[in-house]
Design a protein around this motif. Structure first.
Motif, mmCIF file in Angstrom:
data_model
loop_
_atom_site.group_PDB
_atom_site.id
_atom_site.type_symbol
_atom_site.label_atom_id
_atom_site.label_comp_id
_atom_site.label_asym_id
_atom_site.label_seq_id
_atom_site.Cartn_x
_atom_site.Cartn_y
_atom_site.Cartn_z
ATOM 1 N N GLN A 1 -7.628 6.055 1.499
ATOM 2 C CA GLN A 1 -8.672 5.037 1.621
ATOM 3 C C GLN A 1 -8.955 4.731 3.082
ATOM 4 O O GLN A 1 -10.081 4.429 3.455
ATOM 5 C CB GLN A 1 -8.249 3.762 0.901
ATOM 6 C CG GLN A 1 -8.245 3.912 -0.608
ATOM 7 C CD GLN A 1 -7.851 2.606 -1.243
ATOM 8 O OE1 GLN A 1 -6.668 2.304 -1.367
ATOM 9 N NE2 GLN A 1 -8.840 1.825 -1.632
ATOM 10 N N VAL A 2 -7.908 4.768 3.892
ATOM 11 C CA VAL A 2 -8.004 4.560 5.333
ATOM 12 C C VAL A 2 -7.156 5.650 5.971
ATOM 13 O O VAL A 2 -6.057 5.934 5.495
ATOM 14 C CB VAL A 2 -7.452 3.174 5.746
ATOM 15 C CG1 VAL A 2 -7.479 2.999 7.249
ATOM 16 C CG2 VAL A 2 -8.204 2.053 5.054
ATOM 17 N N ARG B 1 -6.366 -3.823 7.027
ATOM 18 C CA ARG B 1 -6.775 -4.900 6.106
ATOM 19 C C ARG B 1 -8.293 -5.048 6.078
ATOM 20 O O ARG B 1 -8.918 -5.173 5.021
ATOM 21 C CB ARG B 1 -6.129 -6.212 6.505
ATOM 22 C CG ARG B 1 -4.725 -6.352 6.057
ATOM 23 C CD ARG B 1 -4.178 -7.764 6.310
ATOM 24 N NE ARG B 1 -2.777 -7.796 5.956
ATOM 25 C CZ ARG B 1 -1.782 -7.480 6.784
ATOM 26 N NH1 ARG B 1 -2.032 -7.167 8.031
ATOM 27 N NH2 ARG B 1 -0.529 -7.501 6.358
ATOM 28 N N TRP C 1 0.829 -1.192 0.000
ATOM 29 C CA TRP C 1 0.000 0.000 0.000
ATOM 30 C C TRP C 1 0.873 1.255 0.000
ATOM 31 O O TRP C 1 2.018 1.232 0.430
ATOM 32 C CB TRP C 1 -0.921 0.028 1.212
ATOM 33 C CG TRP C 1 -1.801 -1.178 1.320
ATOM 34 C CD1 TRP C 1 -2.462 -1.820 0.311
ATOM 35 C CD2 TRP C 1 -2.111 -1.922 2.506
ATOM 36 N NE1 TRP C 1 -3.172 -2.890 0.796
ATOM 37 C CE2 TRP C 1 -2.970 -2.976 2.142
ATOM 38 C CE3 TRP C 1 -1.752 -1.782 3.843
ATOM 39 C CZ2 TRP C 1 -3.477 -3.887 3.066
ATOM 40 C CZ3 TRP C 1 -2.252 -2.685 4.757
ATOM 41 C CH2 TRP C 1 -3.106 -3.727 4.369
ATOM 42 N N LEU D 1 -9.986 -2.148 4.247
ATOM 43 C CA LEU D 1 -9.794 -2.178 2.798
ATOM 44 C C LEU D 1 -10.628 -3.266 2.128
ATOM 45 O O LEU D 1 -10.877 -3.188 0.925
ATOM 46 C CB LEU D 1 -8.315 -2.352 2.460
ATOM 47 C CG LEU D 1 -7.452 -1.124 2.767
ATOM 48 C CD1 LEU D 1 -5.970 -1.445 2.560
ATOM 49 C CD2 LEU D 1 -7.885 0.068 1.932
#
Length: 155
Positions: free
Chosen positions: A91-92, A150, A28, A153
Motif C-alpha cells: 500500500q505504501v 500514516r 501493519w 494510508l
C-alpha cells in the motif's frame, strides 16, 4: 520495505529495524524482498520483535536464503521481476537505503502511483526521486517516516 541487501551499512540496518518495529506496532504488515541480508533482514527482525506479521517475496523459486523469522514466504521464481510483485502488493513503499535494486523498486512504485517514502538516502538519491514524482516524501527520522506512512494510508 525496500532496501539494499549485502550493501546495507549498519546505520541503515538499524533504521530498518526500528522502522520495521514501529510499522508492526502500528498494526501493519511488513513486506520485504525476504532475503536474509541487509534491510530485508533488519526490517523483518524489527517487526517480529514487535509482534508483527512479516512477508517476504523472493526472487528465487525456493525459500533458501530467506529470513528464518518470516511468517509468509512467497518464492516467485521471477528473479528481479519480483520487484513488480513487491510494489503492487504494497500500500505504501518505503525505501530505506540506496542501491540499484532499491532504485528499481522505487521507480516502479512511482510508475504504479504508489505512495513512496525514502529514508537514509544520500541527497542525490533524494533529489532524483523527488524529480521523478512530487509525491515522493523524504523522511529524515523514523518518526517522520511513520507520520508519512500514516498520512499515505489515510488517502
Amino acid at each position: 520495505m525496500m532496501g539494499p541487501g549485502e550493501g546495507a551499512d549498519p546505520e541503515t540496518c538499524a533504521i530498518a529495524y526500528d522502522l520495521g518495529a514501529q510499522i508492526a506496532q502500528a498494526g501493519w504488515v511488513v513486506l520485504t524482498g525476504g532475503r536474509n541480508v541487509g534491510v530485508m533482514r533488519s526490517a523483518t527482525l524489527g517487526a517480529k520483535q514487535a509482534g508483527g506479521l512479516t512477508v517476504g517475496i523472493l526472487p528465487e523459486d525456493t525459500a533458501v536464503g530467506t529470513v528464518p523469522e518470516l511468517d509468509v514466504v512467497i518464492p516467485t521464481g521471477l528473479g528481479q521481476a519480483r520487484n513488480v510483485v513487491n510494489v503492487l502488493a504494497s500500500q505504501v513503499v518505503v525505501g530505506c537505503g540506496w542501491g540499484a535494486g532499491t532504485t528499481a523498486e522505487l521507480a516502479l512504485a512511482v510508475k504504479f502511483h504508489k505512495p513512496v517514502i525514502v529514508i537514509q538516502m544520500p541527497p542525490v538519491a533524494e533529489d532524483f526521486f523527488r524529480q521523478l514524482s512530487p509525491q515522493v516524501r523524504v523522511a529524515h527520522t523514523v518518526t517522520e517516516a511513520m507520520a508519512y506512512i500514516r498520512d499515505a494510508l489515510k488517502s
